[in-house]
Design a protein around this motif. Structure first.
Motif, PDB file in Angstrom:
ATOM      1  N   VAL A   1       2.639  72.232   0.251  1.00  0.00           N
ATOM      2  CA  VAL A   1       3.409  73.498   0.979  1.00  0.00           C
ATOM      3  C   VAL A   1       3.908  73.226   2.450  1.00  0.00           C
ATOM      4  O   VAL A   1       4.761  73.700   2.696  1.00  0.00           O
ATOM      5  N   ALA A   2       3.041  72.379   3.162  1.00  0.00           N
ATOM      6  CA  ALA A   2       3.679  72.181   4.688  1.00  0.00           C
ATOM      7  C   ALA A   2       4.966  71.415   4.572  1.00  0.00           C
ATOM      8  O   ALA A   2       5.774  71.674   5.318  1.00  0.00           O
ATOM      9  N   SER A   3       5.278  70.295   3.440  1.00  0.00           N
ATOM     10  CA  SER A   3       6.388  69.703   3.362  1.00  0.00           C
ATOM     11  C   SER A   3       7.665  70.718   2.975  1.00  0.00           C
ATOM     12  O   SER A   3       8.608  70.724   3.546  1.00  0.00           O
TER      13      SER A   3
ATOM     14  N   ILE B   1       8.764  58.857   9.809  1.00  0.00           N
ATOM     15  CA  ILE B   1       9.125  59.515   8.680  1.00  0.00           C
ATOM     16  C   ILE B   1       8.304  60.332   7.922  1.00  0.00           C
ATOM     17  O   ILE B   1       8.409  61.718   7.320  1.00  0.00           O
ATOM     18  N   LYS B   2       7.029  59.770   8.017  1.00  0.00           N
ATOM     19  CA  LYS B   2       5.729  60.441   7.277  1.00  0.00           C
ATOM     20  C   LYS B   2       5.484  61.921   7.790  1.00  0.00           C
ATOM     21  O   LYS B   2       4.955  62.803   7.148  1.00  0.00           O
ATOM     22  N   ASP B   3       5.974  62.279   9.068  1.00  0.00           N
ATOM     23  CA  ASP B   3       5.658  63.374   9.645  1.00  0.00           C
ATOM     24  C   ASP B   3       6.849  64.116  10.276  1.00  0.00           C
ATOM     25  O   ASP B   3       6.667  64.422  11.414  1.00  0.00           O
ATOM     26  N   THR B   4       8.034  63.893   9.563  1.00  0.00           N
ATOM     27  CA  THR B   4       9.381  64.377  10.299  1.00  0.00           C
ATOM     28  C   THR B   4       9.744  65.472   9.383  1.00  0.00           C
ATOM     29  O   THR B   4       9.669  66.657   9.406  1.00  0.00           O
TER      30      THR B   4
ATOM     31  N   VAL C   1       3.099  63.997   4.943  1.00  0.00           N
ATOM     32  CA  VAL C   1       2.537  63.401   3.777  1.00  0.00           C
ATOM     33  C   VAL C   1       0.990  63.790   4.129  1.00  0.00           C
ATOM     34  O   VAL C   1       0.661  64.522   5.253  1.00  0.00           O
ATOM     35  N   PRO C   2       0.076  63.508   3.079  1.00  0.00           N
ATOM     36  CA  PRO C   2      -1.235  63.562   3.403  1.00  0.00           C
ATOM     37  C   PRO C   2      -1.907  63.071   4.586  1.00  0.00           C
ATOM     38  O   PRO C   2      -1.308  62.085   5.097  1.00  0.00           O
TER      39      PRO C   2
END
Length: 512
Positions: free
Chosen positions: A297-299, A475-478, A482-483
Motif C-alpha cells: 500500500v505504501a509503495s 531505490i528500495k526507499d525511493t 520495500v519491506p
C-alpha cells in the motif's frame, strides 16, 4: 521652535545610544548604586523591567532585576527572595547552598547581563561585588503540545513541536534515547539573539555536512531570526529555484527518522518548525505513515505522489498543446466533445487556463487565511459556484474545469507543502511553452527541468544523488517502499559514516 526641539531630542537620543553601546562592552562596577543607575539607563523605556532592593543578613545592599512576563514569579518569591533575606551568606561562600537551586552563573560583562536578562533570567547585584549572579527563572508564555495542523498523520504520533527549543529537543530525545545524539548550540542575530541548535548522531552523520552547516550559520549577519524559514533562506544552496533544499517539519517522529538516517536537524528557538538537511528530491515525497502501513500500500501511494507531481506540472500544458497544435491525435468523439465545449469560449486555451488556474490559487490562499470553518466553505462552495458560473457564461469550457480540478487534486497529494508550492508554480511556464511551441515546448521544458534538478545541491550534496550508481540501494526507499527488513542500509546519497541500520532483525535473508 518645534524643529529645534526635535533636533535637541534627536541629539540626546543619539548620545544616550552611544553611552549604552559603550556600556555594553564594559564590566559592571562594584558599587550597587552605580550598577542600578547604569542598568536603568541601559534599559530605559522598559516598564516591564522589575527590581527588588533589599538588605542581606550581612547588611549588604542587594538588588534583583528581571523582566516581568519572561520569568516564573513564584520561583522568585519562594526560592530566591526568602533565602536571600533570611539566611546568612558570605561573598566567598557557595550561593547554591543558600538558595538550594542550580545552576547559578557569575557574570561580569554588561553584554552578558543584557543577553541573560532578555532571555528570562533574574540578575542579582550585591554592593561591593564586581560581578552579578544569574538565576534560571525562565517561564515565558508557551502553548501546549498539540498535533501539527499541516502534517497530519493516521497511524503515527500525534505530538508536534512547540515554540520552545528545549522542549523540542526533549521530544526528539524521547525517540532517540542514545548518548550518540549530540546537540551543538549557537546564536544568530546582531540585535536579538536567537538560539539555533543542531541535532545529529555523532557516529552516523557525515562530518563534512555538519561543518558546512555550522559554517553557513556562523556567516549569517542579520538583526534576528524569527522563524525557521528565514534561516533556510540564509543557508540554502540555490535561492533562484522553486524547489526546497531543506525539509521543514513540525513532527518529532519525522525529525527523529531523518536524524537516524544521518541527516542534521536544526531547531530555532521560538519557531515550531525544524529544518532537516541535506535532502534529496525523493525525500519530499515520503511521510512517516509510509512505514506504518503495509509496504504494498505504501509503495502504491508513493508512486501515486510522483504521478501526481507529473500531472500537476504538465496536465494543463498538455491540454493546451493538444487543443492548439496536435488536435489530430485526439480521438474523434473526444475532439467533437472538446469542440462543442469550447464553442462559446472567446479566449484562446492559454488565457482560459491562466484564468482558471489563477482563480484556483486565489481560492486556495483565501481558504488558508480565513478561519477554518469559513475557509473550508470558501474552498468548496467558491470553487463550485465560480466554476459553474464561468462555464455557463462561456468564459471557460467544461474540459478546462476538469483539467484544472485534476491538476489541483494532484498537487494536493504531495505531502510536503514547500515542494507542492514549487510544483504548482512550474505549471505556468509550462503552459506558456505549450501555447507557443506545442509538444516541442513541453519536451523542451521537461529537459530544462531535469537539467535544473540535476544541478541542484542541498548542503553541498547533489539533489538527485539517489539516482547514482553509488546509491543503488536507495531505490528500495525511493519510488517504492520495500519491506522494512530489506532496508538494511541508511540512504547512501547523504554519505553516512555508519551505513548499516542498527537494531534490525538478523534472521531474514540477505539482500540479493
Amino acid at each position: 521652535m518645534t524643529f529645534f526641539t526635535n533636533w535637541i531630542r534627536g541629539k540626546n537620543s543619539i548620545s544616550t545610544q552611544n553611552e549604552a553601546t559603550a556600556l555594553l562592552h564594559s564590566k559592571i562596577d562594584s558599587s550597587l548604586s552605580v550598577n542600578m543607575q547604569d542598568l536603568t539607563r541601559f534599559f530605559s523605556n522598559m516598564p516591564d523591567l522589575t527590581s527588588h532592593t533589599f538588605l542581606l543578613q550581612t547588611q549588604k545592599k542587594a538588588a534583583l532585576f528581571y523582566i516581568d512576563g519572561l520569568v516564573d514569579r513564584n520561583m522568585i518569591n519562594k526560592d530566591i527572595l526568602p533565602p536571600l533575606l533570611y539566611k546568612k551568606w558570605e561573598q566567598e561562600g557557595p550561593l547554591e547552598l543558600t538558595l538550594s537551586m542550580s545552576p547559578i552563573k557569575k557574570m561580569e560583562q554588561w553584554s552578558e547581563i543584557e543577553q541573560n536578562l532578555l532571555g528570562g533570567k533574574s540578575i542579582l547585584f550585591i554592593d561591593g561585588c564586581s560581578f552579578a549572579f544569574g538565576f534560571e527563572t525562565q517561564n515565558w508564555p508557551q502553548r501546549a503540545i498539540q498535533e501539527p495542523q499541516v502534517e497530519s498523520s493516521i497511524k503515527s504520533s500525534h505530538q508536534g513541536f512547540t515554540e520552545t527549543a528545549s522542549q523540542n529537543i526533549s521530544m526528539i530525545r524521547r525517540y532517540i534515547p542514545t548518548r550518540e545524539l549530540k546537540v551543538i548550540k549557537c546564536t544568530v542575530g546582531e540585535r536579538g539573539k536567537s538560539t539555533v541548535s543542531l541535532l545529529y548522531l555523532q557516529d552516523v552523520v557525515n562530518q563534512d555536512f555538519l561543518q558546512e552547516m555550522q559554517k553557513r550559520i556562523a556567516q549569517i549577519k542579520v538583526d534576528t531570526i524569527l522563524n525557521t524559514g528565514e534561516l533556510e533562506g540564509f543557508i540554502e544552496d540555490h535561492a533562484y529555484t522553486p524547489f526546497p533544499q531543506f525539509f521543514v517539519t513540525e513532527r518529532p517522529d519525522t525529525a527523529a527518522s531523518h536524524i537516524l538516517q544521518g541527516r542534521i536537524a536544526t531547531i530555532v528557538d521560538r519557531s515550531p518548525g525544524v529544518l532537516i538537511g541535506p535532502m534529496s528530491f525523493s525525500a519530499f515525497f515520503q511521510t512517516v505513515d509510509d512505514y506504518n502501513i503495509r509496504w504494498i500500500v505504501a509503495s502504491f501511494i508513493r508512486l501515486l505522489r510522483f504521478i501526481g507531481a507529473f500531472i500537476a506540472i504538465f496536465a494543463p500544458a498538455f491540454y493546451i498543446a493538444m487543443v492548439s497544435f496536435h488536435y489530430e491525435i485526439i480521438p474523434l468523439k473526444l475532439l467533437l466533445s472538446i469542440a462543442e465545449s469550447r464553442e462559446r469560449v472567446p479566449f484562446p486555451p492559454l488565457i482560459e487556463a491562466l484564468l482558471m488556474e489563477l482563480t484556483l490559487e486565489m481560492l486556495r490562499e483565501a481558504g488558508i487565511r480565513l478561519p477554518a470553518p469559513i475557509g473550508q466553505t470558501i474552498g468548496v462552495v467558491g470553487g463550485i459556484v465560480i466554476g459553474q458560473a464561468a462555464v455557463q457564461a462561456g468564459l471557460v469550457s467544461n474540459i478546462m474545469v476538469i483539467v484544472v480540478a485534476v491538476t489541483a487534486i494532484a498537487s494536493f497529494i504531495i505531502p510536503n507543502l514547500d515542494m507542492s508550492a514549487g510544483i504548482r508554480i512550474l505549471r505556468f511556464p509550462m503552459m506558456v511553452l505549450a501555447s507557443i511551441f506545442g509538444m516541442i515546448g513541453i519536451i523542451s521544458g521537461m529537459m530544462l527541468l531535469i537539467g535544473h534538478l540535476l544541478s541542484l545541491k542541498s548542503l553541498g550534496s547533489p539533489y538527485m544523488n539517489f539516482l547514482s550508481f553509488s546509491s543503488l540501494s536507495d531505490i528500495k526507499d525511493t519510488f517504492l517502499r520495500v519491506p522494512i527488513w530489506m532496508m538494511k542500509k541508511r540512504p547512501l546519497s547523504i554519505r553516512p559514516k555508519q551505513t548499516n541500520r542498527q537494531g534490525r532483525a538478523q534472521n531474514h535473508k540477505e539482500d540479493p
